[in-house]
Enzyme design. Structure first.
Site, short mmCIF file in Angstrom:
data_model
loop_
_atom_site.label_atom_id
_atom_site.label_comp_id
_atom_site.label_asym_id
_atom_site.label_seq_id
_atom_site.Cartn_x
_atom_site.Cartn_y
_atom_site.Cartn_z
N SER A 9 0.84 -1.19 0.00
CA SER A 9 0.00 0.00 0.00
C SER A 9 0.88 1.25 0.00
O SER A 9 1.62 1.51 0.95
CB SER A 9 -0.90 0.01 1.23
OG SER A 9 -1.57 1.25 1.28
N HIS A 34 -1.13 -1.05 -4.43
CA HIS A 34 -2.42 -0.73 -3.81
C HIS A 34 -2.45 0.76 -3.51
O HIS A 34 -1.57 1.29 -2.83
CB HIS A 34 -2.60 -1.56 -2.53
CG HIS A 34 -3.94 -1.39 -1.89
ND1 HIS A 34 -5.07 -2.06 -2.32
CD2 HIS A 34 -4.34 -0.59 -0.86
CE1 HIS A 34 -6.10 -1.70 -1.57
NE2 HIS A 34 -5.69 -0.81 -0.68
N ASP A 36 -4.63 3.92 -2.03
CA ASP A 36 -5.75 4.29 -1.16
C ASP A 36 -6.15 5.73 -1.38
O ASP A 36 -5.39 6.65 -1.07
CB ASP A 36 -5.33 4.11 0.31
CG ASP A 36 -5.19 2.65 0.69
OD1 ASP A 36 -6.15 1.89 0.46
OD2 ASP A 36 -4.12 2.27 1.20
N MET A 38 -8.75 8.59 -0.23
CA MET A 38 -9.68 8.92 0.87
C MET A 38 -10.15 10.36 0.73
O MET A 38 -9.36 11.24 0.38
CB MET A 38 -8.96 8.81 2.22
CG MET A 38 -8.31 7.47 2.46
SD MET A 38 -7.42 7.49 4.02
CE MET A 38 -6.66 5.86 3.98
N HIS A 67 -8.23 1.64 -4.42
CA HIS A 67 -9.23 1.44 -3.38
C HIS A 67 -9.84 2.80 -3.04
O HIS A 67 -9.18 3.63 -2.41
CB HIS A 67 -8.52 0.81 -2.16
CG HIS A 67 -9.38 0.63 -0.96
ND1 HIS A 67 -8.85 0.38 0.29
CD2 HIS A 67 -10.73 0.66 -0.79
CE1 HIS A 67 -9.83 0.26 1.17
NE2 HIS A 67 -10.98 0.43 0.55
N MET A 69 -12.03 5.10 -1.01
CA MET A 69 -12.76 5.29 0.25
C MET A 69 -13.41 6.66 0.17
O MET A 69 -13.01 7.61 0.85
CB MET A 69 -11.78 5.18 1.43
CG MET A 69 -11.38 3.75 1.73
SD MET A 69 -9.86 3.62 2.67
CE MET A 69 -8.68 3.66 1.32
N MET A 138 -12.03 -5.52 4.50
CA MET A 138 -11.26 -4.63 5.37
C MET A 138 -11.02 -5.34 6.70
O MET A 138 -11.96 -5.72 7.39
CB MET A 138 -12.03 -3.32 5.61
CG MET A 138 -12.17 -2.42 4.40
SD MET A 138 -10.63 -2.02 3.55
CE MET A 138 -9.63 -1.34 4.87
N GLY A 143 -9.26 4.11 6.73
CA GLY A 143 -8.93 5.51 7.02
C GLY A 143 -7.47 5.71 7.37
O GLY A 143 -6.93 6.79 7.14
N PHE A 144 -6.86 4.70 7.94
CA PHE A 144 -5.49 4.86 8.41
C PHE A 144 -4.67 3.58 8.21
O PHE A 144 -5.22 2.49 8.35
CB PHE A 144 -5.48 5.22 9.91
CG PHE A 144 -6.28 6.45 10.21
CD1 PHE A 144 -5.70 7.72 10.12
CD2 PHE A 144 -7.62 6.36 10.55
CE1 PHE A 144 -6.45 8.86 10.37
CE2 PHE A 144 -8.39 7.50 10.79
CZ PHE A 144 -7.80 8.75 10.71
N GLY A 146 -1.36 1.26 9.58
CA GLY A 146 -0.72 0.99 10.86
C GLY A 146 -1.62 0.52 11.98
O GLY A 146 -1.24 0.54 13.15
N ASP A 176 -7.21 -6.31 3.46
CA ASP A 176 -6.61 -4.99 3.56
C ASP A 176 -6.63 -4.47 5.00
O ASP A 176 -7.69 -4.16 5.54
CB ASP A 176 -7.38 -4.03 2.64
CG ASP A 176 -6.71 -2.68 2.52
OD1 ASP A 176 -5.59 -2.51 3.03
OD2 ASP A 176 -7.32 -1.78 1.90
N GLY A 177 -5.43 -4.38 5.59
CA GLY A 177 -5.28 -3.78 6.91
C GLY A 177 -4.63 -4.70 7.92
O GLY A 177 -5.08 -5.81 8.15
N GLY A 178 -3.52 -4.24 8.46
CA GLY A 178 -2.86 -4.99 9.53
C GLY A 178 -2.22 -6.30 9.11
O GLY A 178 -1.99 -7.19 9.95
N GLY A 198 0.86 -2.34 4.07
CA GLY A 198 1.39 -0.99 4.06
C GLY A 198 2.54 -0.83 5.02
O GLY A 198 3.72 -0.98 4.66
N SER A 199 2.21 -0.57 6.28
CA SER A 199 3.26 -0.31 7.28
C SER A 199 4.25 -1.45 7.41
O SER A 199 5.45 -1.21 7.57
CB SER A 199 2.66 -0.08 8.66
OG SER A 199 1.43 0.52 8.56
C1 DX5 Z 1 -6.71 1.58 5.24
C2 DX5 Z 1 -6.19 1.32 3.85
C3 DX5 Z 1 -5.14 0.29 3.80
C4 DX5 Z 1 -3.88 0.66 4.52
C5 DX5 Z 1 -3.21 -0.61 4.98
O1 DX5 Z 1 -7.74 2.46 5.17
O2 DX5 Z 1 -7.24 0.91 3.01
O3 DX5 Z 1 -4.85 -0.08 2.46
O4 DX5 Z 1 -3.00 1.40 3.73
O5 DX5 Z 1 -2.14 -0.26 5.78
P1 DX5 Z 1 -1.52 -1.25 6.88
O6 DX5 Z 1 -0.97 -2.42 6.12
O7 DX5 Z 1 -0.46 -0.39 7.52
O8 DX5 Z 1 -2.64 -1.63 7.80
ZN ZN Z 2 -6.72 0.02 1.00
#
Ligand code: DX5
Ligand code: ZN
Length: 219
Positions: A9, A34, A36, A38, A67, A69, A138, A143-144, A146, A176-178, A198-199
């Site tokens: 991401s 990927h 994002d 927003m 993606h 949002m 999700m 939204g964020f 990490g 997607d996420g964590g 992502g992170s």
């Molecule tokens: C969250 C995003 C994700 C995010 C994932 O709203 O849709 O794509 O970037 O980031 P990590 O992998 O850090 O959870």
């Molecule tokens: Zn995403």
């Protein structure tokens, strides 16, 4: 089963060194970018928009997985097609006429994705699954970057995989996420096809090696 796709991401990249980070993904074993987007309305954060995506696409040499949002995503389908998106994912919660939106995305030559927030049950897709190329589950509240992975996601992957197989649909499951090296293998074994990270990738000392590690864990 084919090997799991890894989609770093770009939200977690260093935006002051975006070309460097895009080129890192190019030369890594990652499969997709990927992206994002927003709007500060659908989610309580604003990421980046069209000019930044245009510059990412200039350098990227892999599939562009966008993606959205944002509320009322229909307004921007043509714009994202023109920018070079290969997959366009909208949120179930943001679409009043989801079936129409999916057709509009495909009419622009893109694959059509639907994202579900953690509270949205997968059975709501029963009547559209055959029209969906990708479901993005999700595993955090959008939204964020990490945030921590929500464990209930495994159940949703199982239910969705069952629905896809029952209907004989060709839909890919994206998480997607964590995502980290702690949950990647179990996600793959439960039925995920694509993992967004992502992170975990960008905050690591060696992102190319981290991507390679995720790839190995899920092959
Ligand atoms: C969250 C995003 C994700 C995010 C994932 O709203 O849709 O794509 O970037 O980031 P990590 O992998 O850090 O959870
Ligand atoms: Zn995403």
């Amino acid at each position: 089963m084919s090997s799991t796709l890894i989609a770093p991401s770009v939200l977690a990249a260093d935006f002051a060194n975006l070309q460097r980070d895009v080129e890192m993904i190019n030369r890594s074993e990652a499969d997709w970018f990927h992206i994002d987007i927003m709007d500060g309305v659908f989610v309580p954060n604003i990421s980046f928009g069209m000019p930044v995506l245009r510059d990412i696409v200039k350098h990227a040499n892999k599939t562009i997985d966008v993606h959205l949002m944002i509320v009322d995503p229909d307004r921007y389908i043509k714009t994202f097609a023109a920018l070079g998106s290969n997959i366009l994912t909208v949120h179930y919660e943001a679409c009043t006429h989801l079936h129409r939106t999916l057709q509009a995305i495909k009419a622009e030559g893109m694959k059509a994705g639907v994202a579900l927030n953690p509270h949205t049950p997968v059975h709501l897709l029963e009547d559209t699954i055959e029209d969906i190329d990708l479901v993005c589950l999700m595993s955090v509240n959008p939204g964020f970057g990490g945030q921590s992975f929500i464990e209930n996601t495994y159940q949703k992957v199982t239910a969705l995989r069952q629905m896809i197989d029952q209907k004989g649909a060709n839909t890919q499951i994206e998480i997607d996420g964590g995502v980290t090296d702690k949950n990647a293998k179990q996600l793959k074994d439960t039925g995920a096809d694509v993992l967004v990270a992502g992170s975990f990738v960008f905050k690591s000392d060696d992102p190319v090696a981290t991507i390679s590690n995720l790839k190995q864990l899920t092959s």
